[in-house]
Structure formats: structure tokens, C-alpha cells
Design an enzyme around this catalytic site. Sequence first.
Site, PDB file in Angstrom:
ATOM      1  N   ASP A  20      12.330 -21.844 -39.937  1.00  0.00           N
ATOM      2  CA  ASP A  20      12.774 -20.471 -39.792  1.00  0.00           C
ATOM      3  C   ASP A  20      13.606 -20.173 -40.988  1.00  0.00           C
ATOM      4  OD1 ASP A  20      13.615 -17.809 -38.758  1.00  0.00           O
ATOM      5  OD2 ASP A  20      14.972 -18.563 -37.422  1.00  0.00           O
ATOM      6  N   GLY A  21      13.508 -18.906 -41.433  1.00  0.00           N
ATOM      7  CA  GLY A  21      14.374 -18.366 -42.549  1.00  0.00           C
ATOM      8  C   GLY A  21      13.658 -18.223 -44.001  1.00  0.00           C
ATOM      9  N   GLY A  23      12.212 -15.650 -45.032  1.00  0.00           N
ATOM     10  CA  GLY A  23      12.369 -14.224 -45.198  1.00  0.00           C
ATOM     11  C   GLY A  23      13.729 -14.041 -45.758  1.00  0.00           C
ATOM     12  N   TRP A  25      15.628 -16.388 -47.128  1.00  0.00           N
ATOM     13  CA  TRP A  25      15.557 -17.147 -48.203  1.00  0.00           C
ATOM     14  C   TRP A  25      14.849 -16.500 -49.585  1.00  0.00           C
ATOM     15  CZ3 TRP A  25      11.715 -18.659 -51.809  1.00  0.00           C
ATOM     16  CH2 TRP A  25      12.237 -19.668 -52.621  1.00  0.00           C
ATOM     17  N   ARG A  33       9.037 -11.559 -49.455  1.00  0.00           N
ATOM     18  CA  ARG A  33       8.852 -12.318 -48.434  1.00  0.00           C
ATOM     19  C   ARG A  33       7.682 -13.073 -48.472  1.00  0.00           C
ATOM     20  NH1 ARG A  33      11.446 -11.104 -44.010  1.00  0.00           N
ATOM     21  NH2 ARG A  33       9.919 -12.090 -42.437  1.00  0.00           N
ATOM     22  N   HIS A  37       7.335 -17.201 -47.729  1.00  0.00           N
ATOM     23  CA  HIS A  37       6.243 -17.923 -46.847  1.00  0.00           C
ATOM     24  C   HIS A  37       5.702 -19.132 -47.756  1.00  0.00           C
ATOM     25  CE1 HIS A  37       7.245 -15.676 -43.721  1.00  0.00           C
ATOM     26  NE2 HIS A  37       6.762 -14.448 -43.785  1.00  0.00           N
ATOM     27  N   ASN A  68       4.351 -13.264 -33.581  1.00  0.00           N
ATOM     28  CA  ASN A  68       4.377 -13.006 -34.826  1.00  0.00           C
ATOM     29  C   ASN A  68       3.241 -11.930 -35.062  1.00  0.00           C
ATOM     30  OD1 ASN A  68       5.321 -16.102 -36.250  1.00  0.00           O
ATOM     31  ND2 ASN A  68       6.349 -14.552 -35.657  1.00  0.00           N
ATOM     32  N   ARG A 188      15.736 -26.806 -35.852  1.00  0.00           N
ATOM     33  CA  ARG A 188      15.375 -25.249 -36.083  1.00  0.00           C
ATOM     34  C   ARG A 188      16.288 -25.034 -37.297  1.00  0.00           C
ATOM     35  NH1 ARG A 188      14.403 -19.979 -32.772  1.00  0.00           N
ATOM     36  NH2 ARG A 188      14.098 -18.733 -34.451  1.00  0.00           N
ATOM     37  N   ARG A 194      17.893 -21.052 -31.127  1.00  0.00           N
ATOM     38  CA  ARG A 194      17.087 -20.723 -30.051  1.00  0.00           C
ATOM     39  C   ARG A 194      15.900 -21.671 -30.106  1.00  0.00           C
ATOM     40  NH1 ARG A 194      18.465 -16.011 -32.354  1.00  0.00           N
ATOM     41  NH2 ARG A 194      16.358 -15.940 -33.547  1.00  0.00           N
ATOM     42  N   SER A 196      12.671 -20.264 -28.995  1.00  0.00           N
ATOM     43  CA  SER A 196      11.857 -19.207 -29.204  1.00  0.00           C
ATOM     44  C   SER A 196      10.353 -19.577 -28.755  1.00  0.00           C
ATOM     45  CB  SER A 196      11.729 -18.933 -30.740  1.00  0.00           C
ATOM     46  OG  SER A 196      12.971 -18.467 -31.008  1.00  0.00           O
TER      47      SER A 196
END
Length: 240
Positions: A20-21, A23, A25, A33, A37, A68, A188, A194, A196
Site C-alpha cells: 500500500d502507498g 500513489g 509515495w 502514480r 506503481h 481495484n 501492510r 486494515r 482489505s
Amino acid sequence: MTFEDLRPEQIPQHVAIILDGNGRWAKANGKLRSQGHKAGADNVETINDALTEIGAKYLTVYAFSTENWKRAEDEVSYLMSLMKRYLIRNKKDAIARRTRIRVIGDKTRLDPELQELIREVEADTAHLDRFNLTFAINYGGRDEIVRAVRRVALEAKEGRLDPDMIDEALFASYLDTADLPDPDLLIRTSGEERISNFLPWQIAYSELYFAQVYWPDFTVDELKKAILSYAGRERRFGGR
Ligand code: FPP
């Protein structure tokens, strides 16, 4: 205690990671974005190699969830092309490192080219057993359970399965993860706490670790911190 003091039995055999993160970052570093990725995909290689060296056996990463698809169309298609490139580029490396690659999730909704690549890479690495890298693609834990229930129900309906025989182990054998052990440690990144919909059945007794850094910044040192935290815990499986 430092990482170097850990005994082999204190190393988690199976680490699962919610990546996660990417975007955030990218935003924090003035990048697109898609660049986030890309950095995230590169980091899967780094952490995969580190875990192999450390002596773990399994890494399972949440690459694309059933949710997603709701993202912008260009982001979805970028993620799909990144996964294709990753599989193509890493097949040789995986074979050299004796790593078996698997994909869990509902593959039927993926584009045929990606499905074919997955079939190829799974078949070409099926005999390897030093390390196991599993990608969750179009994966959702509830969806996985529903797909398993359907297969179980169909077998019962057709008289091939006696409902009285259904226990936890038998049910687990219908999940996408049938030949994987449950994760010992679930990480995570990005400070979110979470699950998720990631491996809800399989993490019933896993230790959870929430890292404060974004996934592309989750370095080998961060991984070692997570494993040290894991090693310091007393695991409980419901008994005493
Ligand atoms: C979360 O970041 C990450 C994803 C939705 C997908 C993870 C995908 C990769 C790391 C790349 C593809 C993977 C491989 C292994 C080829 P986010 O976009 O939710 O970040 P944000 O919450 O900061 O916006």
C-alpha cells in the site's frame, strides 16, 4: 536483540504483504502514480530476494484486488501491463533462483494475454522449491470463499462429496491457496491498519505488522524490523 541474533525457527516461513502507498509515495516525490506503481513492482523483487536470502519460504503479495477495477481506466491498464512485464522479465530470474510462481484470484476476468502468461510462468516454475512467490491478482478473500463454496456445493449436489465430510482442512483445499501454508506474518505498509479482504481465511492466526512507510520505501531494513517484531512475539493459536 538484533536481526543477526535470530535463530532459523524465528524467521517467518510465509510472509504476506499488502502493498500500500504507491500513489502517496509518487505524490510525495513529485512523480506520476504510474511511477509509484513501477517503483512498487521493483520493490517486490527486492523484498522477494531478501526473504529468499533470509530463509523464508513463501511471499504472497496483494497486487490487484477485486475492488481495484474501480480505479481510473488508465491506471487499471497500467497495472495490468506492469504485471505482464513483471512476469515476462522475472521468469528467467525466478528459475535461476529456484522460485515457484503462482497466481491466486479469479483469473477468468483477466485479459487472455495475461491469463496465458500466468499459465506459462506457473507451469515453467512448478518444479521449483527453494522459494514460492505468489501474486494475488483480481483477488478478494470473500470472492475466493464464495468460489470455493460453489465448487463444494456442486460436488455435494452431484453426490461426489458427503457434506458430513466437510471440515476446515477439506474446505481449505478448495481455496486458491490450497497448496500454500497459512501466512505467519502479514505486513501492510503506508500506516493503514486494515486487512482489505486479503486472505481473511488464511490469516486467522497470523501475526500482523503495520509499517509506517509507503510500499516503495519499504526497504530490506524495514523488512528486518518487521521480522524482529514478529520474532519477539509469543504466537498463540487459540490454546495456551
Ligand atoms: C497500492 O498503492 C497498490 C496497488 C493498488 C497495487 C500494487 C501494485 C504494485 C506494487 C504494482 C504491480 C505489482 C507487481 C508485483 C507487478 P495505492 O495506489 O493504493 O497507493 P495510495 O493508497 O497511496 O494511493
